[in-house]
Scaffold this active site. Sequence first.
Site, PDB file in Angstrom:
ATOM      1  N   CYS A 126       0.845  -1.187  -0.023  1.00 16.58           N
ATOM      2  CA  CYS A 126       0.045   0.022   0.038  1.00 16.58           C
ATOM      3  C   CYS A 126       0.863   1.206   0.160  1.00 16.58           C
ATOM      4  CB  CYS A 126      -0.905  -0.043   1.293  1.00 16.58           C
ATOM      5  SG  CYS A 126      -0.099   0.045   2.879  1.00 16.58           S
ATOM      6  N   ARG A 176     -10.082   0.850  11.591  1.00 20.63           N
ATOM      7  CA  ARG A 176      -9.152   0.471  10.617  1.00 20.63           C
ATOM      8  C   ARG A 176      -9.822   0.036   9.476  1.00 20.63           C
ATOM      9  NH1 ARG A 176      -3.627  -0.670  10.869  1.00 20.63           N
ATOM     10  NH2 ARG A 176      -2.829  -1.930   9.223  1.00 20.63           N
TER      11      ARG A 176
END
Length: 230
Positions: free
Chosen positions: A75, A162
């Site tokens: 990511c 999250r």
Amino acid sequence: MKLISLFTGIGAYERALKNNAVEYDLVKFCEVDKFAIQSYCAIHDVSVGDNLGDIQAVNPSTLPDVDLITFSYPCTDLSIAGKQIGFFHDNGDVSRSGLFFSAADIIASCRPKFAISENVASLTLPKFKTEFDLVKSTLEEAGYHNYWTVLNSKDFGLPQHRERMFMVSIREDIDHGFVFPKGNGESGCIADILEPEENVAEKHYLKPSRLEKLIWYNPAKNFEGIVTAG
């Protein structure tokens, strides 16, 4: 179920399979971080010799057909905490996040029944529309129907906010649809996972000097009740 695990880390997908009593045979895993490799092999009782190493050096044609490929590509270049350059550098080279394409080549060659990936939620934002469209279209061209959503860990019993994008890609010849779980909306409590106070060494507590800095940087926040050392 035969599994190839790409961008393996310490094997979160493998742990999820075990937690849900899903039997699988690991064909190969793919990881370059030496500490992650050591941890993975210890946690899952796997031989280092099963590691494919650098995904860019993998020849997809040497891999067998499998049932499942997991591939949470980096990511680094998509996260709001990163440089957000997307899949390519200015010179045209692929970024770390652009290693998605190496995974896609392996998927296209191995033709698993299912491929599952996870990445930051920001991938689904307008800023990365080009990249997200590329992810979907590349897998579609390989013969897969994609189902995706953003899930938040706090909705599944964890005391953490999250958000992550999850995508389940199912080979089109066996696809009968997929529905993501909704979660129960219960986030739990941090106390549920913390060790008892008497078992925690003093070095792990926030020092008074650090607490003072937190208060100075965040005057509007209420830090009352934070346990400190000293």
